[in-house]
Motif scaffolding. Sequence first.
Motif, PDB file in Angstrom:
ATOM      1  N   TYR A   1      28.309  38.145  31.230  1.00  0.00           N
ATOM      2  CA  TYR A   1      27.201  38.408  30.321  1.00  0.00           C
ATOM      3  C   TYR A   1      27.600  39.164  29.045  1.00  0.00           C
ATOM      4  O   TYR A   1      26.739  39.687  28.348  1.00  0.00           O
ATOM      5  N   VAL A   2      28.866  39.224  28.716  1.00  0.00           N
ATOM      6  CA  VAL A   2      29.385  39.817  27.470  1.00  0.00           C
ATOM      7  C   VAL A   2      28.737  41.177  27.216  1.00  0.00           C
ATOM      8  O   VAL A   2      27.959  41.368  26.269  1.00  0.00           O
ATOM      9  N   PRO A   3      29.024  42.166  28.022  1.00  0.00           N
ATOM     10  CA  PRO A   3      28.359  43.459  27.894  1.00  0.00           C
ATOM     11  C   PRO A   3      28.791  44.253  26.667  1.00  0.00           C
ATOM     12  O   PRO A   3      29.981  44.289  26.314  1.00  0.00           O
ATOM     13  N   LEU A   4      27.827  44.802  25.960  1.00  0.00           N
ATOM     14  CA  LEU A   4      27.999  45.879  24.982  1.00  0.00           C
ATOM     15  C   LEU A   4      28.660  45.499  23.666  1.00  0.00           C
ATOM     16  O   LEU A   4      28.243  45.973  22.599  1.00  0.00           O
ATOM     17  N   THR A   5      29.689  44.678  23.680  1.00  0.00           N
ATOM     18  CA  THR A   5      30.490  44.433  22.478  1.00  0.00           C
ATOM     19  C   THR A   5      30.597  42.942  22.185  1.00  0.00           C
ATOM     20  O   THR A   5      30.855  42.146  23.094  1.00  0.00           O
ATOM     21  N   ALA A   6      30.419  42.582  20.919  1.00  0.00           N
ATOM     22  CA  ALA A   6      30.574  41.182  20.507  1.00  0.00           C
ATOM     23  C   ALA A   6      31.989  40.714  20.789  1.00  0.00           C
ATOM     24  O   ALA A   6      32.940  41.498  20.812  1.00  0.00           O
ATOM     25  N   ARG A   7      32.125  39.405  20.975  1.00  0.00           N
ATOM     26  CA  ARG A   7      33.414  38.845  21.382  1.00  0.00           C
ATOM     27  C   ARG A   7      33.775  37.642  20.512  1.00  0.00           C
ATOM     28  O   ARG A   7      32.984  36.695  20.386  1.00  0.00           O
ATOM     29  N   GLU A   8      34.954  37.674  19.902  1.00  0.00           N
ATOM     30  CA  GLU A   8      35.448  36.480  19.216  1.00  0.00           C
ATOM     31  C   GLU A   8      35.769  35.423  20.261  1.00  0.00           C
ATOM     32  O   GLU A   8      36.381  35.706  21.289  1.00  0.00           O
ATOM     33  N   HIS A   9      35.328  34.190  19.983  1.00  0.00           N
ATOM     34  CA  HIS A   9      35.462  33.144  20.989  1.00  0.00           C
ATOM     35  C   HIS A   9      35.374  31.790  20.300  1.00  0.00           C
ATOM     36  O   HIS A   9      34.575  31.606  19.369  1.00  0.00           O
ATOM     37  N   ALA A  10      36.162  30.843  20.729  1.00  0.00           N
ATOM     38  CA  ALA A  10      36.092  29.492  20.181  1.00  0.00           C
ATOM     39  C   ALA A  10      34.797  28.821  20.649  1.00  0.00           C
ATOM     40  O   ALA A  10      34.582  28.650  21.845  1.00  0.00           O
TER      41      ALA A  10
ATOM     42  N   LEU B   1      24.601  30.857  14.060  1.00  0.00           N
ATOM     43  CA  LEU B   1      25.522  31.825  13.457  1.00  0.00           C
ATOM     44  C   LEU B   1      26.726  32.079  14.353  1.00  0.00           C
ATOM     45  O   LEU B   1      27.827  32.336  13.853  1.00  0.00           O
ATOM     46  N   ALA B   2      26.536  31.990  15.666  1.00  0.00           N
ATOM     47  CA  ALA B   2      27.675  32.120  16.578  1.00  0.00           C
ATOM     48  C   ALA B   2      28.668  30.985  16.353  1.00  0.00           C
ATOM     49  O   ALA B   2      29.895  31.196  16.347  1.00  0.00           O
ATOM     50  N   ILE B   3      28.162  29.778  16.142  1.00  0.00           N
ATOM     51  CA  ILE B   3      29.036  28.643  15.833  1.00  0.00           C
ATOM     52  C   ILE B   3      29.702  28.843  14.474  1.00  0.00           C
ATOM     53  O   ILE B   3      30.902  28.604  14.305  1.00  0.00           O
ATOM     54  N   GLU B   4      28.917  29.298  13.512  1.00  0.00           N
ATOM     55  CA  GLU B   4      29.430  29.492  12.153  1.00  0.00           C
ATOM     56  C   GLU B   4      30.569  30.509  12.117  1.00  0.00           C
ATOM     57  O   GLU B   4      31.587  30.307  11.439  1.00  0.00           O
ATOM     58  N   HIS B   5      30.419  31.619  12.867  1.00  0.00           N
ATOM     59  CA  HIS B   5      31.370  32.720  12.777  1.00  0.00           C
ATOM     60  C   HIS B   5      32.317  32.808  13.972  1.00  0.00           C
ATOM     61  O   HIS B   5      33.199  33.677  13.982  1.00  0.00           O
ATOM     62  N   GLN B   6      32.112  31.939  14.972  1.00  0.00           N
ATOM     63  CA  GLN B   6      32.958  31.940  16.170  1.00  0.00           C
ATOM     64  C   GLN B   6      32.940  33.306  16.863  1.00  0.00           C
ATOM     65  O   GLN B   6      33.977  33.850  17.262  1.00  0.00           O
ATOM     66  N   VAL B   7      31.749  33.836  17.005  1.00  0.00           N
ATOM     67  CA  VAL B   7      31.545  35.146  17.645  1.00  0.00           C
ATOM     68  C   VAL B   7      30.359  35.051  18.596  1.00  0.00           C
ATOM     69  O   VAL B   7      29.305  34.516  18.240  1.00  0.00           O
ATOM     70  N   VAL B   8      30.525  35.597  19.795  1.00  0.00           N
ATOM     71  CA  VAL B   8      29.444  35.681  20.776  1.00  0.00           C
ATOM     72  C   VAL B   8      28.782  37.049  20.649  1.00  0.00           C
ATOM     73  O   VAL B   8      29.454  38.083  20.826  1.00  0.00           O
ATOM     74  N   PRO B   9      27.482  37.109  20.324  1.00  0.00           N
ATOM     75  CA  PRO B   9      26.819  38.414  20.294  1.00  0.00           C
ATOM     76  C   PRO B   9      26.734  39.000  21.699  1.00  0.00           C
ATOM     77  O   PRO B   9      26.712  38.263  22.691  1.00  0.00           O
ATOM     78  N   PRO B  10      26.688  40.311  21.811  1.00  0.00           N
ATOM     79  CA  PRO B  10      26.733  40.939  23.139  1.00  0.00           C
ATOM     80  C   PRO B  10      25.377  41.077  23.802  1.00  0.00           C
ATOM     81  O   PRO B  10      24.334  40.864  23.180  1.00  0.00           O
ATOM     82  N   THR B  11      25.394  41.455  25.058  1.00  0.00           N
ATOM     83  CA  THR B  11      24.214  41.943  25.761  1.00  0.00           C
ATOM     84  C   THR B  11      24.294  43.466  25.730  1.00  0.00           C
ATOM     85  O   THR B  11      25.117  44.073  26.427  1.00  0.00           O
ATOM     86  N   ALA B  12      23.490  44.084  24.893  1.00  0.00           N
ATOM     87  CA  ALA B  12      23.501  45.546  24.798  1.00  0.00           C
ATOM     88  C   ALA B  12      22.936  46.160  26.082  1.00  0.00           C
ATOM     89  O   ALA B  12      22.214  45.510  26.841  1.00  0.00           O
ATOM     90  N   ASN B  13      23.285  47.409  26.327  1.00  0.00           N
ATOM     91  CA  ASN B  13      22.721  48.199  27.437  1.00  0.00           C
ATOM     92  C   ASN B  13      23.089  47.680  28.821  1.00  0.00           C
ATOM     93  O   ASN B  13      22.498  48.126  29.809  1.00  0.00           O
TER      94      ASN B  13
END
Length: 420
Positions: free
Chosen positions: A386-395, A362-374
């Motif tokens: 480690y992409v803290p807290l917030t999802a990130r748009e990314h190629a 799904l990250a590939i499909e939507h070009q979004v990196v899910p975050p590391t919460a907490n």
Amino acid sequence: MSDRQVVITGMGVVAPGGIGTKAYWDLLTAGRTATRTITLFDASGFRSRIAAECDFDPAAEGLSPQEIRRMDRAAQFGVVCAREALADSGLEEGDIPPERIGVTIGSAVGCTMGLEEEYVVLSDGGRRWLVDPAYAVPHLYGHMVPSTMACEVAWVAGAEGPVSLISTGCTAGLDAVCAGSNLILSGRSDVVIAGATDAPISPITSACFDAIKATSSNNDDPAHASRPFDARRDGFVLGEGAAVFVLEEREAAHRRGAHVYAEVAGFANRSNAYHMTGLKPDGREMAEAITHALRLARQDPTDIDYINAHGSGTKQNDRHETAAFKRSLGRHAYEVPVSSIKSMIGHSLGAIGSIEVAACALAIEHQVVPPTANLHEADPECDLDYVPLTAREHAIDTVLSVGSGFGGFQTAVVMRRDRT
């Protein structure tokens, strides 16, 4: 090497905080946590009283009373996911000869809940050493043989090809996808229903992890208890769930006009032959698995655009895999975004690897990196992005997903955008 390639054309997910692929992805990208105080049993006497539970109603998900009676909760998860994945793939009955359809399902603890519930009944709450089988449900034998879960999925898919249950602990979800991919690469199957399921939130499983103090005891704040890579982390949070995929040979999928989420491009596994629960700090075995998976995918370390980490939230694991990324990717490890979705949905043991494969696709499909919460205060020894807290748009073209399991198992899978 085989000139066949493996792609994902269908997906089904049962996860904490969301039933179905869309609800699951919505939770991840919102950075919401699904960890809470355990409700599936009375955990008041346990050290760790928190978990990531699925709000799952088998009847609402289309299971008949007979299926509900016959199947353990983990098997129910797997069947619901398989039905969603097959519907998502667009495959119709008769499209593929049944003997060319295989099944590979992973699980770490099998039908734990059903077995424990039945033992309590048969032993009169543990008071009787000799149990009376007359009180058992008719399908108790099926609970004792985890491969029945793979059989249930095979019946849903009408699969008459190779059917297997992969049980390699916490890497089982990744290993099942690898095994299914191998069936296609070797020409033994054209379609494989692959994935994993576990429902381990039970007294016996919780007691086992309590004994070795592997789980978090942050019972007063369950929503923030799973904290991979954070300096204040104190263990993982137990979870449950499943994810199942339709894997197909790439050219056949293209001929029928199937939607392709991603290609399973390379995979490898290693064992550290070191300790049942311990990890060497240098991450050498995981690094070797990553390097071999990249070699099979014919990708360079610098091609990795996102790493889905094992990220369990135990101190030794987070440091171990941070070292493995540096060892296998070199300087690029500092440049690529990394995240752990266990921060949101907990650690569902054998199922989590497949649930993480779904996140990667799904990250590939939507070009979004899910975050590391907490993740508020990074461990100085865990010094990557480690992409803290917030999802990130990314190629994102190429993704690495890794898993680590008790017994020394280390698995790496490389996935990439379909190259049409």
